[in-house]
Design an enzyme around this catalytic site. Structure first.
Site, PDB file in Angstrom:
ATOM      1  N   ASN A 168       0.831  -1.194   0.000  1.00 50.57           N
ATOM      2  CA  ASN A 168       0.000   0.000   0.000  1.00 50.57           C
ATOM      3  C   ASN A 168       0.871   1.250   0.000  1.00 50.57           C
ATOM      4  O   ASN A 168       1.950   1.270   0.583  1.00 50.57           O
ATOM      5  CB  ASN A 168      -0.961  -0.005   1.194  1.00 50.57           C
ATOM      6  CG  ASN A 168      -0.392   0.713   2.407  1.00 50.57           C
ATOM      7  OD1 ASN A 168      -0.466   1.936   2.512  1.00 50.57           O
ATOM      8  ND2 ASN A 168       0.196  -0.055   3.322  1.00 50.57           N
TER       9      ASN A 168
ATOM     10  N   GLY B  73      -0.896   6.787   1.939  1.00 52.82           N
ATOM     11  CA  GLY B  73      -0.500   8.160   2.234  1.00 52.82           C
ATOM     12  C   GLY B  73      -1.355   8.853   3.279  1.00 52.82           C
ATOM     13  O   GLY B  73      -1.668  10.048   3.150  1.00 52.82           O
ATOM     14  N   PHE B  74      -1.718   8.114   4.333  1.00 51.94           N
ATOM     15  CA  PHE B  74      -2.501   8.702   5.434  1.00 51.94           C
ATOM     16  C   PHE B  74      -3.773   9.382   4.919  1.00 51.94           C
ATOM     17  O   PHE B  74      -4.119  10.498   5.318  1.00 51.94           O
ATOM     18  CB  PHE B  74      -1.673   9.716   6.226  1.00 51.94           C
ATOM     19  CG  PHE B  74      -0.648   9.126   7.150  1.00 51.94           C
ATOM     20  CD1 PHE B  74      -0.533   7.770   7.353  1.00 51.94           C
ATOM     21  CD2 PHE B  74       0.234   9.965   7.835  1.00 51.94           C
ATOM     22  CE1 PHE B  74       0.420   7.236   8.222  1.00 51.94           C
ATOM     23  CE2 PHE B  74       1.196   9.454   8.705  1.00 51.94           C
ATOM     24  CZ  PHE B  74       1.289   8.087   8.887  1.00 51.94           C
TER      25      PHE B  74
ATOM     26  N   ASN C  33      -4.463   5.930  16.409  1.00 43.23           N
ATOM     27  CA  ASN C  33      -3.130   6.039  15.840  1.00 43.23           C
ATOM     28  C   ASN C  33      -3.004   7.419  15.199  1.00 43.23           C
ATOM     29  O   ASN C  33      -3.751   7.750  14.282  1.00 43.23           O
ATOM     30  CB  ASN C  33      -2.962   4.921  14.798  1.00 43.23           C
ATOM     31  CG  ASN C  33      -1.580   4.852  14.195  1.00 43.23           C
ATOM     32  OD1 ASN C  33      -1.135   5.786  13.555  1.00 43.23           O
ATOM     33  ND2 ASN C  33      -0.935   3.712  14.374  1.00 43.23           N
TER      34      ASN C  33
ATOM     35  N   ASN D  86       2.596   7.264  15.378  1.00 44.07           N
ATOM     36  CA  ASN D  86       3.044   6.538  14.188  1.00 44.07           C
ATOM     37  C   ASN D  86       4.066   7.374  13.425  1.00 44.07           C
ATOM     38  O   ASN D  86       3.713   8.342  12.754  1.00 44.07           O
ATOM     39  CB  ASN D  86       1.848   6.212  13.298  1.00 44.07           C
ATOM     40  CG  ASN D  86       2.243   5.427  12.059  1.00 44.07           C
ATOM     41  OD1 ASN D  86       3.394   5.006  11.913  1.00 44.07           O
ATOM     42  ND2 ASN D  86       1.296   5.224  11.167  1.00 44.07           N
TER      43      ASN D  86
ATOM     44  N   ASN E  19       5.024   5.927   3.533  1.00 45.99           N
ATOM     45  CA  ASN E  19       4.276   6.573   2.464  1.00 45.99           C
ATOM     46  C   ASN E  19       4.091   8.078   2.631  1.00 45.99           C
ATOM     47  O   ASN E  19       3.429   8.712   1.813  1.00 45.99           O
ATOM     48  CB  ASN E  19       2.910   5.898   2.311  1.00 45.99           C
ATOM     49  CG  ASN E  19       3.055   4.430   1.965  1.00 45.99           C
ATOM     50  OD1 ASN E  19       3.870   4.063   1.133  1.00 45.99           O
ATOM     51  ND2 ASN E  19       2.287   3.574   2.642  1.00 45.99           N
ATOM     52  N   THR E  20       4.640   8.643   3.696  1.00 49.88           N
ATOM     53  CA  THR E  20       4.694  10.092   3.867  1.00 49.88           C
ATOM     54  C   THR E  20       6.162  10.479   3.829  1.00 49.88           C
ATOM     55  O   THR E  20       6.918  10.100   4.733  1.00 49.88           O
ATOM     56  CB  THR E  20       4.059  10.528   5.208  1.00 49.88           C
ATOM     57  OG1 THR E  20       2.671  10.178   5.202  1.00 49.88           O
ATOM     58  CG2 THR E  20       4.199  12.030   5.404  1.00 49.88           C
TER      59      THR E  20
ATOM     60  N   LYS F  96       4.930   3.428  17.344  1.00 53.82           N
ATOM     61  CA  LYS F  96       4.949   2.407  16.306  1.00 53.82           C
ATOM     62  C   LYS F  96       6.176   2.604  15.431  1.00 53.82           C
ATOM     63  O   LYS F  96       6.386   3.673  14.854  1.00 53.82           O
ATOM     64  CB  LYS F  96       3.684   2.465  15.446  1.00 53.82           C
ATOM     65  CG  LYS F  96       3.567   1.276  14.485  1.00 53.82           C
ATOM     66  CD  LYS F  96       2.168   1.166  13.913  1.00 53.82           C
ATOM     67  CE  LYS F  96       2.005  -0.109  13.089  1.00 53.82           C
ATOM     68  NZ  LYS F  96       0.621  -0.280  12.625  1.00 53.82           N
TER      69      LYS F  96
ATOM     70  N   ASN G 101       5.519  -1.617  11.632  1.00 58.42           N
ATOM     71  CA  ASN G 101       4.800  -1.147  10.467  1.00 58.42           C
ATOM     72  C   ASN G 101       5.214  -1.976   9.242  1.00 58.42           C
ATOM     73  O   ASN G 101       5.871  -2.996   9.375  1.00 58.42           O
ATOM     74  CB  ASN G 101       5.094   0.350  10.248  1.00 58.42           C
ATOM     75  CG  ASN G 101       3.903   1.093   9.666  1.00 58.42           C
ATOM     76  OD1 ASN G 101       3.264   0.640   8.730  1.00 58.42           O
ATOM     77  ND2 ASN G 101       3.607   2.253  10.228  1.00 58.42           N
TER      78      ASN G 101
END
Length: 360
Positions: A111, A114-115, A139, A170, A175-176, A211, A240
């Site tokens: 995945n 991207g939040f 989270n 987190n 993805n960020t 996390k 993660n």
């Protein structure tokens, strides 16, 4: 639990776009009509972690229900807790689609969401409306365009301390861009210091977990351990998703950018979990996440040092039956070991798992 998923439900779900299937699954869970695990309330599974009472050690990892739309439905399936999020102060759409991929041969998922989430206000409103029992975590993360990401975490602590049973910081999503830089020792010290200040100012003090990513060097693990031990954190969630693509059979999809979860993550995340238990000692809470797709693997997380176990991608391939299978395996493992509580089963495999590699 009648295992309809393995008898055709998975085939139907896999015929759909992964993100569409995810949304439809959440809607079905939200109804609260799906059958729950028959052994979810087995008294031998009750455990207390970070001063919170859990009916069993199995929970939902963040990402499955980002916006807290199906919290009570997930708990009715038999989970001992569920974790909403990742949530950011402002709503954000996340990365362009497609951004979710099934690697069926590997029982894995990639995945790069991207939040994507509805933001603090929407999740807070949902939490304020719910009245049901069960442990709920939130989270928290930072907006992609934030000029002060640490301030975003502080805002999350302040906003959800009165609404959640625990909070997870987190800093490990791949993805960020730049988010994992907060795992570096100097930045992590700044972050945890600000988080501790925010928690002290909050009207209600709840446990806070960190996390972490599985893609760490030995030096990186040492740095995180040092800062965690010097902080007021209540525990660590390991781990993660990974950027590694080692050993994948779905070669075409393996090239997709994003974090890999599912079965291939199990060895790496469990070896890291055991190392964290060795270095953090017996008292700090650890939550084991990554690659749990069977009851045996859920038990191995506990043996490797986990107080609680979370699942997500495993449900994509095994369906809700994985809940009952995991809890059944825990009870059987306790009986075989001659112990009466999950905590007494914990750590029995730490030395074995800590000797395995978690990098590469």
């Amino acid at each position: 639990m009648i295992d309809l998923y393995r008898c055709g439900g998975r085939r139907a779900a896999f015929a759909l776009d992964p993100e569409l299937a995810h949304g439809l699954t959440l809607k079905a869970i939200r109804t609260g009509l799906l059958p729950g695990a028959r052994n979810a309330g087995d008294k031998s599974l009750q455990t207390t972690v970070a001063s919170l009472a859990f009916k069993n050690p199995l929970g939902v990892a963040a990402g499955l229900d980002k916006n807290g739309e199906a919290l009570d439905g997930l708990l009715k399936l038999g989970f001992g807790h569920t974790e909403a999020g990742t949530v950011t102060p402002r709503p954000q759409p996340g990365n362009p689609k497609p951004r979710l991929f099934r690697l069926v041969k590997d029982e894995a998922v990639i995945n790069r969401m991207g939040f994507n989430n509805d933001g603090h206000d929407a999740l807070a409103a949902r939490l304020e409306r719910r009245r049901g029992p069960g442990v709920i975590g939130v989270n928290i993360g930072a907006n992609k365009t934030s000029e002060d990401r640490i301030a975003d975490y502080v805002a999350g602590i302040a906003r959800f301390s009165g609404l959640a049973d625990y909070l997870t910081v987190n800093i490990s999503s791949p993805n960020t861009p730049g988010l994992r830089d907060l795992q570096a020792r100097v930045e992590l010290a700044r972050l945890l210091g600000r988080v501790a200040e925010a928690r002290e100012k909050a009207a209600r003090k709840v446990p806070v977990f960190l996390k972490i990513a599985p893609d760490l060097t030995e030096e990186g693990v040492d740095d995180i351990v040092a800062e965690v031990l010097d902080s007021a954190l209540d525990g660590v969630i390991v781990s993660n998703t990974t950027l590694s693509r080692a050993g994948l059979r779905e070669e075409k999809l393996a090239g997709e950018a994003g974090g890999l979860s599912g079965a291939p993550l199990f060895e790496r995340s469990t070896a890291l979990l055991a190392r964290m238990r060795q270095r953090l000692g017996p008292d700090l809470a650890l939550i084991g996440v990554g690659g749990v797709n069977s009851g045996a693997r859920a038990v191995e997380k506990i043996r490797a040092g986990a107080d609680l176990v979370q699942i997500y991608s495993g449900m994509t391939y095994e369906g809700p039956q994985l809940i009952e299978d995991s809890l059944t395996a825990m009870v059987a493992a306790m009986r075989e070991a001659g112990v009466s509580a999950p905590r007494q089963l914990r750590d029995s495999g730490v030395a074995e798992w800590a000797a395995k590699p978690f990098t590469g």
